[in-house]
Scaffold this motif. Structure first.
Motif, PDB file in Angstrom:
ATOM      1  N   ALA A 170     -14.923 -24.771 -27.320  1.00 39.85           N
ATOM      2  CA  ALA A 170     -14.254 -23.994 -26.272  1.00 39.85           C
ATOM      3  C   ALA A 170     -12.810 -23.714 -26.661  1.00 39.85           C
ATOM      4  O   ALA A 170     -12.206 -24.441 -27.461  1.00 39.85           O
ATOM      5  CB  ALA A 170     -14.299 -24.755 -24.952  1.00 39.85           C
ATOM      6  N   ASP A 171     -12.259 -22.663 -26.082  1.00 39.27           N
ATOM      7  CA  ASP A 171     -10.849 -22.355 -26.337  1.00 39.27           C
ATOM      8  C   ASP A 171      -9.936 -23.325 -25.604  1.00 39.27           C
ATOM      9  O   ASP A 171      -8.906 -23.745 -26.136  1.00 39.27           O
ATOM     10  CB  ASP A 171     -10.527 -20.927 -25.893  1.00 39.27           C
ATOM     11  N   TRP A 172     -10.297 -23.648 -24.362  1.00 38.80           N
ATOM     12  CA  TRP A 172      -9.463 -24.495 -23.517  1.00 38.80           C
ATOM     13  C   TRP A 172     -10.320 -25.574 -22.875  1.00 38.80           C
ATOM     14  O   TRP A 172     -11.550 -25.534 -22.963  1.00 38.80           O
ATOM     15  CB  TRP A 172      -8.737 -23.650 -22.459  1.00 38.80           C
ATOM     16  N   LEU A 173      -9.705 -26.525 -22.241  1.00 39.03           N
ATOM     17  CA  LEU A 173     -10.401 -27.711 -21.767  1.00 39.03           C
ATOM     18  C   LEU A 173     -11.384 -27.449 -20.634  1.00 39.03           C
ATOM     19  O   LEU A 173     -12.418 -28.100 -20.536  1.00 39.03           O
ATOM     20  CB  LEU A 173      -9.382 -28.768 -21.318  1.00 39.03           C
ATOM     21  N   ASP A 174     -11.065 -26.510 -19.761  1.00 40.77           N
ATOM     22  CA  ASP A 174     -11.934 -26.249 -18.604  1.00 40.77           C
ATOM     23  C   ASP A 174     -11.736 -24.811 -18.136  1.00 40.77           C
ATOM     24  O   ASP A 174     -10.949 -24.545 -17.229  1.00 40.77           O
ATOM     25  CB  ASP A 174     -11.619 -27.229 -17.463  1.00 40.77           C
ATOM     26  N   GLY A 175     -12.413 -23.892 -18.785  1.00 42.34           N
ATOM     27  CA  GLY A 175     -12.251 -22.490 -18.399  1.00 42.34           C
ATOM     28  C   GLY A 175     -10.976 -21.909 -18.966  1.00 42.34           C
ATOM     29  O   GLY A 175     -10.557 -22.240 -20.088  1.00 42.34           O
ATOM     30  N   ALA A 180     -12.032 -26.235  -9.593  1.00 46.48           N
ATOM     31  CA  ALA A 180     -11.437 -25.973 -10.904  1.00 46.48           C
ATOM     32  C   ALA A 180      -9.971 -26.401 -10.925  1.00 46.48           C
ATOM     33  O   ALA A 180      -9.470 -26.930 -11.937  1.00 46.48           O
ATOM     34  CB  ALA A 180     -11.560 -24.494 -11.255  1.00 46.48           C
ATOM     35  N   ARG A 181      -9.303 -26.197  -9.807  1.00 46.82           N
ATOM     36  CA  ARG A 181      -7.902 -26.615  -9.690  1.00 46.82           C
ATOM     37  C   ARG A 181      -7.784 -28.132  -9.831  1.00 46.82           C
ATOM     38  O   ARG A 181      -6.920 -28.643 -10.544  1.00 46.82           O
ATOM     39  CB  ARG A 181      -7.374 -26.149  -8.330  1.00 46.82           C
ATOM     40  N   ALA A 182      -8.672 -28.848  -9.159  1.00 51.05           N
ATOM     41  CA  ALA A 182      -8.656 -30.310  -9.231  1.00 51.05           C
ATOM     42  C   ALA A 182      -8.931 -30.791 -10.653  1.00 51.05           C
ATOM     43  O   ALA A 182      -8.312 -31.764 -11.129  1.00 51.05           O
ATOM     44  CB  ALA A 182      -9.683 -30.893  -8.259  1.00 51.05           C
ATOM     45  N   ARG A 183      -9.832 -30.107 -11.351  1.00 52.30           N
ATOM     46  CA  ARG A 183     -10.117 -30.507 -12.733  1.00 52.30           C
ATOM     47  C   ARG A 183      -8.919 -30.255 -13.643  1.00 52.30           C
ATOM     48  O   ARG A 183      -8.609 -31.062 -14.534  1.00 52.30           O
ATOM     49  CB  ARG A 183     -11.358 -29.777 -13.247  1.00 52.30           C
ATOM     50  N   ALA A 184      -8.234 -29.142 -13.438  1.00 55.20           N
ATOM     51  CA  ALA A 184      -7.045 -28.846 -14.249  1.00 55.20           C
ATOM     52  C   ALA A 184      -5.970 -29.906 -14.039  1.00 55.20           C
ATOM     53  O   ALA A 184      -5.312 -30.350 -14.995  1.00 55.20           O
ATOM     54  CB  ALA A 184      -6.502 -27.462 -13.898  1.00 55.20           C
ATOM     55  N   ILE A 185      -5.803 -30.332 -12.797  1.00 49.81           N
ATOM     56  CA  ILE A 185      -4.826 -31.383 -12.495  1.00 49.81           C
ATOM     57  C   ILE A 185      -5.250 -32.693 -13.147  1.00 49.81           C
ATOM     58  O   ILE A 185      -4.415 -33.449 -13.670  1.00 49.81           O
ATOM     59  CB  ILE A 185      -4.669 -31.539 -10.971  1.00 49.81           C
ATOM     60  N   THR A 186      -6.558 -32.959 -13.141  1.00 50.94           N
ATOM     61  CA  THR A 186      -7.059 -34.160 -13.805  1.00 50.94           C
ATOM     62  C   THR A 186      -6.689 -34.167 -15.280  1.00 50.94           C
ATOM     63  O   THR A 186      -6.293 -35.211 -15.832  1.00 50.94           O
ATOM     64  CB  THR A 186      -8.587 -34.256 -13.648  1.00 50.94           C
ATOM     65  N   TRP A 187      -6.790 -33.019 -15.938  1.00 50.17           N
ATOM     66  CA  TRP A 187      -6.434 -32.945 -17.357  1.00 50.17           C
ATOM     67  C   TRP A 187      -4.937 -33.162 -17.570  1.00 50.17           C
ATOM     68  O   TRP A 187      -4.522 -33.703 -18.608  1.00 50.17           O
ATOM     69  CB  TRP A 187      -6.890 -31.624 -17.963  1.00 50.17           C
ATOM     70  N   MET A 188      -4.112 -32.761 -16.615  1.00 49.75           N
ATOM     71  CA  MET A 188      -2.688 -33.061 -16.716  1.00 49.75           C
ATOM     72  C   MET A 188      -2.464 -34.575 -16.764  1.00 49.75           C
ATOM     73  O   MET A 188      -1.723 -35.090 -17.602  1.00 49.75           O
ATOM     74  CB  MET A 188      -1.927 -32.476 -15.523  1.00 49.75           C
ATOM     75  N   PHE A 189      -3.132 -35.287 -15.838  1.00 50.22           N
ATOM     76  CA  PHE A 189      -3.007 -36.742 -15.800  1.00 50.22           C
ATOM     77  C   PHE A 189      -3.587 -37.366 -17.068  1.00 50.22           C
ATOM     78  O   PHE A 189      -3.025 -38.327 -17.615  1.00 50.22           O
ATOM     79  CB  PHE A 189      -3.720 -37.302 -14.564  1.00 50.22           C
ATOM     80  N   ALA A 190      -4.704 -36.838 -17.542  1.00 44.42           N
ATOM     81  CA  ALA A 190      -5.330 -37.383 -18.748  1.00 44.42           C
ATOM     82  C   ALA A 190      -4.408 -37.254 -19.953  1.00 44.42           C
ATOM     83  O   ALA A 190      -4.310 -38.174 -20.779  1.00 44.42           O
ATOM     84  CB  ALA A 190      -6.655 -36.673 -19.011  1.00 44.42           C
ATOM     85  N   ALA A 191      -3.735 -36.106 -20.061  1.00 43.39           N
ATOM     86  CA  ALA A 191      -2.818 -35.899 -21.184  1.00 43.39           C
ATOM     87  C   ALA A 191      -1.722 -36.957 -21.193  1.00 43.39           C
ATOM     88  O   ALA A 191      -1.413 -37.551 -22.234  1.00 43.39           O
ATOM     89  CB  ALA A 191      -2.209 -34.506 -21.114  1.00 43.39           C
ATOM     90  N   SER A 198      -4.744 -23.549 -18.537  1.00 46.79           N
ATOM     91  CA  SER A 198      -4.179 -24.093 -17.299  1.00 46.79           C
ATOM     92  C   SER A 198      -3.050 -25.062 -17.626  1.00 46.79           C
ATOM     93  O   SER A 198      -2.750 -25.340 -18.802  1.00 46.79           O
ATOM     94  CB  SER A 198      -5.251 -24.819 -16.490  1.00 46.79           C
ATOM     95  N   ALA A 199      -2.465 -25.612 -16.578  1.00 49.16           N
ATOM     96  CA  ALA A 199      -1.435 -26.628 -16.747  1.00 49.16           C
ATOM     97  C   ALA A 199      -1.984 -27.847 -17.479  1.00 49.16           C
ATOM     98  O   ALA A 199      -1.232 -28.557 -18.166  1.00 49.16           O
ATOM     99  CB  ALA A 199      -0.864 -27.036 -15.391  1.00 49.16           C
ATOM    100  N   GLY A 200      -3.280 -28.104 -17.347  1.00 48.32           N
ATOM    101  CA  GLY A 200      -3.890 -29.201 -18.095  1.00 48.32           C
ATOM    102  C   GLY A 200      -3.803 -28.974 -19.589  1.00 48.32           C
ATOM    103  O   GLY A 200      -3.510 -29.904 -20.358  1.00 48.32           O
ATOM    104  N   ASP A 201      -4.046 -27.743 -20.017  1.00 42.63           N
ATOM    105  CA  ASP A 201      -3.923 -27.415 -21.442  1.00 42.63           C
ATOM    106  C   ASP A 201      -2.468 -27.462 -21.893  1.00 42.63           C
ATOM    107  O   ASP A 201      -2.170 -27.930 -22.997  1.00 42.63           O
ATOM    108  CB  ASP A 201      -4.507 -26.024 -21.715  1.00 42.63           C
TER     109      ASP A 201
END
Length: 215
Positions: A153-158, A93-104, A161-164
């Motif tokens: 969903a409320d947020w991108l992945d659970g 889940a941590r790796a996915r949140a970081i991925t969303w940071m990069f995606a943003a 997070s920093a991704g949101d």
């Protein structure tokens, strides 16, 4: 050690939360870390003292003890790694949140910045009217993809997070364009980010710097 960030002495957006120091302020507020702000003029941003912190002469920068950082993505990532509240404990889940940071920053923000340039820097060009629909459609392409992924969903992945944090910060740049209103779930997503107490504190702190003096 005291955290010090830099911000515009007078923000181009007049304190509406679009300057990138707001992203760092928001991250620090989410994790409950106090910080100080050193305001920098446009002239000082290009002088040696600031260029030693940020080689491209921009804001924000982040200083804590012997550590000096620039680039909001790197700064928010550092804060999220060092303090609980912005990255999940589960490794995947941590790796996915970081991925969303990069995606943003790497996938969603570039066409939005291009739209800003087209509106404010190129509107007087003879070809502007023909180019603008193409620029807007490139933004819509990304928003359509993001909207489909977010769904209801409320947020991108659970949990948030920093991704949101980074994605909401990027999407906020679209509010004035009206494009965000074409995607009700994304508009609601951004509103949820703005409603977070940590965001409100960050926004008010940035706005306070830019309020005209009374009298």
């Amino acid at each position: 050690m005291t955290i010090t960030i830099t911000a515009f002495e007078r923000s181009p957006d007049g304190g509406q939360g679009l300057a990138r120091d707001t992203r760092v302020r928001w991250a620090l507020e989410e994790v409950g870390q106090p910080y100080e702000v050193r305001l920098v003029s446009f002239t000082a941003m290009k002088e040696p003292a600031h260029l030693a912190l940020h080689p491209f002469g921009q804001i924000p920068t982040f200083e804590e003890g012997d550590l000096a950082l620039f680039e909001t993505g790197a700064i928010v990532f550092h804060i999220a790694q060092r303090h609980a509240g912005l990255l999940p404990d589960d490794a995947n889940a941590r790796a996915r949140a970081i991925t969303w940071m990069f995606a943003a920053l790497s996938t969603v923000e570039p066409p939005i910045l291009e739209l800003g340039s087209a509106r404010f820097l190129e509107s007087d060009k003879s070809w502007s009217a023909q180019r603008m629909p193409l620029v807007k459609d490139r933004v819509r392409d990304r928003l359509t993809q993001l909207s489909a992924r977010l769904g209801d969903a409320d947020w991108l992945d659970g949990p948030f997070s920093a991704g949101d944090l980074m994605m909401v910060s990027v999407l906020l740049r679209l509010k004035a364009s009206g494009l965000l209103d074409e995607y009700p779930n994304l508009s609601a997503y951004v509103a949820r980010g703005e409603a977070r107490p940590a965001y409100k504190r960050a926004f008010e702190a940035q706005l306070a710097v830019n309020k005209p003096p009374a009298g």
